[in-house]
Design an enzyme around this catalytic site. Structure first.
Site, mmCIF file in Angstrom:
data_model
loop_
_atom_site.group_PDB
_atom_site.id
_atom_site.type_symbol
_atom_site.label_atom_id
_atom_site.label_comp_id
_atom_site.label_asym_id
_atom_site.label_seq_id
_atom_site.Cartn_x
_atom_site.Cartn_y
_atom_site.Cartn_z
ATOM 1 N N ARG A 187 -65.086 25.125 79.529
ATOM 2 C CA ARG A 187 -65.385 26.531 79.761
ATOM 3 C C ARG A 187 -65.153 27.336 78.477
ATOM 4 N NH1 ARG A 187 -65.888 29.041 84.574
ATOM 5 N NH2 ARG A 187 -64.943 27.406 85.802
ATOM 6 N N SER A 246 -69.572 47.405 94.193
ATOM 7 C CA SER A 246 -68.665 48.062 93.259
ATOM 8 C C SER A 246 -69.041 47.692 91.833
ATOM 9 C CB SER A 246 -67.225 47.589 93.475
ATOM 10 O OG SER A 246 -66.831 47.700 94.823
ATOM 11 N N GLU A 251 -77.009 48.820 94.689
ATOM 12 C CA GLU A 251 -76.574 48.267 93.402
ATOM 13 C C GLU A 251 -77.465 48.775 92.277
ATOM 14 O OE1 GLU A 251 -75.897 44.028 93.219
ATOM 15 O OE2 GLU A 251 -75.170 43.941 95.271
ATOM 16 N N HIS A 274 -70.213 43.843 91.829
ATOM 17 C CA HIS A 274 -69.765 42.891 92.839
ATOM 18 C C HIS A 274 -70.181 43.426 94.209
ATOM 19 C CE1 HIS A 274 -67.359 39.739 94.576
ATOM 20 N NE2 HIS A 274 -66.833 40.619 95.410
ATOM 21 N N ASN A 292 -69.291 44.615 85.391
ATOM 22 C CA ASN A 292 -69.835 43.691 86.384
ATOM 23 C C ASN A 292 -70.166 44.488 87.638
ATOM 24 O OD1 ASN A 292 -70.487 41.160 87.604
ATOM 25 N ND2 ASN A 292 -68.496 41.153 88.637
ATOM 26 N N GLU A 334 -58.831 39.052 85.399
ATOM 27 C CA GLU A 334 -58.684 38.732 86.818
ATOM 28 C C GLU A 334 -60.045 38.779 87.513
ATOM 29 O OE1 GLU A 334 -56.585 40.692 90.709
ATOM 30 O OE2 GLU A 334 -56.093 41.505 88.734
ATOM 31 N N LEU A 335 -60.407 37.721 88.235
ATOM 32 C CA LEU A 335 -61.735 37.625 88.857
ATOM 33 C C LEU A 335 -61.987 38.797 89.816
ATOM 34 C CD1 LEU A 335 -64.356 35.947 89.349
ATOM 35 C CD2 LEU A 335 -63.135 34.897 91.262
ATOM 36 N N ASP A 336 -63.059 39.543 89.549
ATOM 37 C CA ASP A 336 -63.438 40.710 90.368
ATOM 38 C C ASP A 336 -62.267 41.684 90.532
ATOM 39 O OD1 ASP A 336 -65.982 39.568 90.736
ATOM 40 O OD2 ASP A 336 -65.283 38.435 92.466
ATOM 41 N N ARG A 339 -70.665 32.719 86.416
ATOM 42 C CA ARG A 339 -69.657 31.891 85.756
ATOM 43 C C ARG A 339 -68.374 32.694 85.635
ATOM 44 N NH1 ARG A 339 -70.294 26.963 85.958
ATOM 45 N NH2 ARG A 339 -68.883 26.681 84.200
ATOM 46 N N ILE A 340 -67.285 32.033 85.852
ATOM 47 C CA ILE A 340 -65.989 32.692 85.646
ATOM 48 C C ILE A 340 -65.720 32.698 84.150
ATOM 49 C CG2 ILE A 340 -63.495 32.455 86.023
ATOM 50 C CD1 ILE A 340 -64.227 31.314 88.798
HETATM 51 C C1 GRF Z 1 -75.786 40.892 93.274
HETATM 52 O O1 GRF Z 1 -75.522 40.925 94.642
HETATM 53 C C2 GRF Z 1 -74.553 41.268 92.495
HETATM 54 O O2 GRF Z 1 -73.740 42.175 93.167
HETATM 55 C C3 GRF Z 1 -73.853 39.950 92.357
HETATM 56 O O3 GRF Z 1 -74.862 39.012 92.183
HETATM 57 C C4 GRF Z 1 -76.077 39.487 92.764
HETATM 58 C C5 GRF Z 1 -77.106 39.467 91.695
HETATM 59 O O4 GRF Z 1 -78.379 39.770 92.169
HETATM 60 N N1 GRF Z 1 -72.909 39.997 91.265
HETATM 61 P P1 GRF Z 1 -79.595 39.918 91.154
HETATM 62 O O5 GRF Z 1 -79.681 38.613 90.368
HETATM 63 O O6 GRF Z 1 -79.308 41.079 90.259
HETATM 64 O O7 GRF Z 1 -80.779 40.115 92.028
#
Ligand code: GRF
Length: 219
Positions: A69, A140, A178, A113, A111, A147-149, A95-96
């Site tokens: 990684r 969000s 989103e 989420h 990011n 820290e993950l998310d 990927r983390i």
């Molecule tokens: C979305 O639901 C986002 O929140 C998550 O991964 C998904 C990506 O969707 N992190 P897209 O590839 O942008 O359509």
């Protein structure tokens, strides 16, 4: 293009509908930025086609070709740094990331989420919200930390969960939100209004609450 234009690098692994929102909003001026590169760890990510259709440079860095990684993250970090981005946008990048990678782009790494963080970090967020009997789900935008998310949340949007919602129908409704909140929070960052400090995220010098700002309903 003016030299003052801000530079974005977008990281994807899949469909890239968020990437498409960035492409569209850069084109129509809602987002005052240029996507200089789209990076994917998957060669078959549909987002690569979206980028190519928009004339944006793409690069695939296949994580399976790396021993660790750390090695993958180092290669990706180098590729990103070459682009001199003002912000690095994780848009469905599955990927983390190592703390070393995160620290290279500290304060510039966002990011999105698909949950109302701090609820449901990790995977299967939509099903988990349904199973828990939640009335609302959402998405969000947050700063990325090691820290993950878990990094400070900037902006959230919520949608009501109805009795006949499935994980797929809920995901679809949330994606629409989103595509609004992610470019908006990015614009704040690029304008210098949004900042990551030791104790959290700040907008216009005001510390944000743990769950960030909530986009009004029906926007
Ligand atoms: C979305 O639901 C986002 O929140 C998550 O991964 C998904 C990506 O969707 N992190 P897209 O590839 O942008 O359509």
């Amino acid at each position: 293009m003016s030299t003052a234009e801000k530079r974005l690098v977008v990281l994807i692994s899949g469909s890239g509908s968020n990437l498409q929102a960035f492409i569209d909003q850069c084109a129509n001026g809602t987002l005052n930025a240029r996507i200089v590169k789209v990076l994917s760890n998957k060669v078959d990510a549909f987002g690569l086609t979206r980028a190519a259709n928009a004339g944006i440079d793409t690069c695939v860095i296949d994580h399976t070709q790396f021993e660790s990684r750390a090695a993958f993250d180092a290669a990706m970090g180098d590729a990103i740094e070459t682009c001199q981005p003002d912000a690095v946008i994780l848009a469905g990048f599955m990927r983390i990331l190592t703390p070393e990678f995160v620290s290279r782009f500290h304060g510039r790494l966002l990011n999105i989420h698909p949950s109302l963080l701090p609820k449901y970090p990790g995977l299967h967020t939509h099903q988990r919200a349904i199973d828990a009997g939640d009335r609302y789900a959402g998405a969000s935008v947050h700063f990325v930390t090691a820290e993950l998310d878990g990094g400070p949340v900037v902006l959230q949007a919520q949608v009501a969960i109805s009795g006949d919602d499935t994980a797929a129908s809920l995901a679809e409704k949330i994606l629409i939100k989103e595509h609004i909140i992610y470019p908006r929070a990015t614009q704040w960052l690029l304008e210098g209004r949004l900042a990551l400090h030791e104790d959290g995220a700040y907008l216009d010098k005001q510390k944000l609450e743990q769950s960030g700002i909530l986009l009004e309903h029906d926007h």
